[in-house]
Design a protein around this motif. Structure first.
Motif, short mmCIF file in Angstrom:
data_model
loop_
_atom_site.label_atom_id
_atom_site.label_comp_id
_atom_site.label_asym_id
_atom_site.label_seq_id
_atom_site.Cartn_x
_atom_site.Cartn_y
_atom_site.Cartn_z
N TYR A 1 0.83 -1.20 0.00
CA TYR A 1 0.00 0.00 0.00
C TYR A 1 0.87 1.26 0.00
O TYR A 1 0.61 2.22 -0.73
CB TYR A 1 -0.94 -0.01 1.20
CG TYR A 1 -1.80 1.21 1.30
CD1 TYR A 1 -2.92 1.35 0.48
CD2 TYR A 1 -1.50 2.23 2.19
CE1 TYR A 1 -3.72 2.48 0.56
CE2 TYR A 1 -2.28 3.36 2.26
CZ TYR A 1 -3.39 3.48 1.45
OH TYR A 1 -4.17 4.61 1.51
N ALA B 1 -0.94 5.54 -3.55
CA ALA B 1 -1.77 6.06 -2.46
C ALA B 1 -1.15 7.25 -1.73
O ALA B 1 -1.86 8.22 -1.44
CB ALA B 1 -2.09 4.94 -1.46
N ARG C 1 -1.95 10.30 -3.89
CA ARG C 1 -3.32 10.58 -4.31
C ARG C 1 -4.34 10.42 -3.19
O ARG C 1 -5.43 10.94 -3.27
CB ARG C 1 -3.68 9.67 -5.47
CG ARG C 1 -2.77 9.92 -6.65
CD ARG C 1 -3.41 9.47 -7.93
NE ARG C 1 -2.52 9.77 -9.03
CZ ARG C 1 -2.13 8.89 -9.92
NH1 ARG C 1 -2.55 7.64 -9.86
NH2 ARG C 1 -1.34 9.24 -10.90
N GLY C 2 -3.97 9.64 -2.17
CA GLY C 2 -4.90 9.41 -1.08
C GLY C 2 -4.75 10.41 0.04
O GLY C 2 -3.93 11.34 -0.02
N LYS C 3 -5.52 10.21 1.09
CA LYS C 3 -5.52 11.12 2.23
C LYS C 3 -4.72 10.57 3.42
O LYS C 3 -4.10 11.33 4.15
CB LYS C 3 -6.98 11.37 2.66
CG LYS C 3 -7.14 12.45 3.68
CD LYS C 3 -8.62 12.71 3.92
CE LYS C 3 -8.78 13.88 4.84
NZ LYS C 3 -9.12 15.10 4.14
N GLY D 1 -6.15 14.94 -1.21
CA GLY D 1 -6.31 13.51 -1.41
C GLY D 1 -7.67 13.08 -0.91
O GLY D 1 -8.38 13.82 -0.25
N SER D 2 -8.04 11.87 -1.26
CA SER D 2 -9.36 11.41 -0.85
C SER D 2 -9.29 10.00 -0.26
O SER D 2 -8.43 9.21 -0.62
CB SER D 2 -10.31 11.41 -2.04
OG SER D 2 -9.98 10.38 -2.94
N LEU D 3 -10.21 9.74 0.64
CA LEU D 3 -10.31 8.41 1.23
C LEU D 3 -10.77 7.40 0.18
O LEU D 3 -10.43 6.22 0.27
CB LEU D 3 -11.26 8.43 2.43
CG LEU D 3 -10.74 9.17 3.66
CD1 LEU D 3 -11.82 9.23 4.74
CD2 LEU D 3 -9.47 8.53 4.20
N LYS E 1 -9.75 7.29 -2.89
CA LYS E 1 -8.50 6.85 -3.54
C LYS E 1 -7.76 5.87 -2.64
O LYS E 1 -7.22 4.88 -3.10
CB LYS E 1 -7.60 8.04 -3.87
CG LYS E 1 -8.13 8.93 -4.95
CD LYS E 1 -7.88 8.33 -6.30
CE LYS E 1 -8.31 9.31 -7.38
NZ LYS E 1 -8.22 8.77 -8.70
N ASP E 2 -7.72 6.16 -1.33
CA ASP E 2 -7.09 5.24 -0.39
C ASP E 2 -7.74 3.86 -0.47
O ASP E 2 -7.05 2.84 -0.51
CB ASP E 2 -7.17 5.77 1.05
CG ASP E 2 -6.20 6.90 1.30
OD1 ASP E 2 -5.04 6.81 0.87
OD2 ASP E 2 -6.61 7.89 1.94
N GLY E 3 -9.07 3.85 -0.50
CA GLY E 3 -9.79 2.58 -0.60
C GLY E 3 -9.48 1.85 -1.89
O GLY E 3 -9.28 0.63 -1.90
N PHE F 1 -6.73 2.08 -3.70
CA PHE F 1 -5.37 1.54 -3.66
C PHE F 1 -5.23 0.41 -2.65
O PHE F 1 -4.40 -0.48 -2.83
CB PHE F 1 -4.36 2.66 -3.40
CG PHE F 1 -4.23 3.60 -4.56
CD1 PHE F 1 -3.82 3.13 -5.80
CD2 PHE F 1 -4.53 4.93 -4.42
CE1 PHE F 1 -3.70 3.99 -6.89
CE2 PHE F 1 -4.41 5.80 -5.50
CZ PHE F 1 -4.00 5.33 -6.74
#
Length: 184
Positions: A81, A86, A89-91, A151-153, A155-157, A159
């Motif tokens: 991960y 992530a 791009r993620g949070k 970033g966004s959750l 995107k986290d999900g 990835f």
């Protein structure tokens, strides 16, 4: 002979990655073609490490407990991960300075935890030391750093799901190589 190949692979990995930090002017003089050359050196280093690691005699140093395999698999999911897009791009990892080096360090430490032989200590230990030192070298050379925001959750999900799938593929490759990663 295989020990030398393994150590040469680890040394080339270090050299290719630290070249920019140790000799920035020489690296800059190579320009964009230098990126290809460094990538080639990294591919050679990985091949040398794999050939050296697989070819060395097994010299046990300790017997890891069997439950470490499960801890290793969780650590590998975290490492994959962190090595994914992530962090950009993620949070969840937006405020972390070196997520890829940390993920790589987790990968190396997890493999040390489940492999108690000399070749594993040389390879995974050498790569773990590289990851830690590289983070420190970057921090010393570039002390000013700003955490990324946004970033966004979602995107986290996304990835995380990709990381779970990739962990399954990595497990299948390990199985193909004769190492069963997912014991019952």
């Amino acid at each position: 002979m295989y020990w030398i190949i393994l150590l040469l692979g680890v040394a080339l990995w270090w050299a290719a990655h630290l070249f920019k930090r140790v000799a920035p002017a020489r690296r800059a003089a190579l320009g964009d073609p230098g990126k290809g050359a460094m990538a080639g050196v990294l591919v050679v280093s990985i091949v040398l490490m794999v050939v050296g690691y697989r070819g060395t005699d097994f010299i046990p140093l300790w017997q890891p407990p069997t439950f470490m395999v499960h801890i290793n698999n969780v650590a590998m999911l975290i490492a994959i991960y962190m090595l994914s897009p992530a962090p950009k791009r993620g949070k969840l990892l937006a405020g972390m300075r070196h997520p890829m080096l940390t993920g790589f360090g987790i990968w190396a430490a997890a493999h040390l935890a489940v492999n108690g032989d000399l070749a594993s200590v040389l390879m995974f230990g050498g790569l773990l030391v590289w990851a830690v030192l590289t983070g420190r070298i970057i921090n010393a050379a570039e002390p000013a750093w700003q955490a990324r925001s946004g970033g966004s959750l979602a995107k986290d999900g996304m990835f995380l799901v990709g990381s779970v799938a990739l962990l399954g593929v990595v497990g299948l490759v390990h199985n193909w190589l004769g190492v069963w990663s997912f014991p019952g």
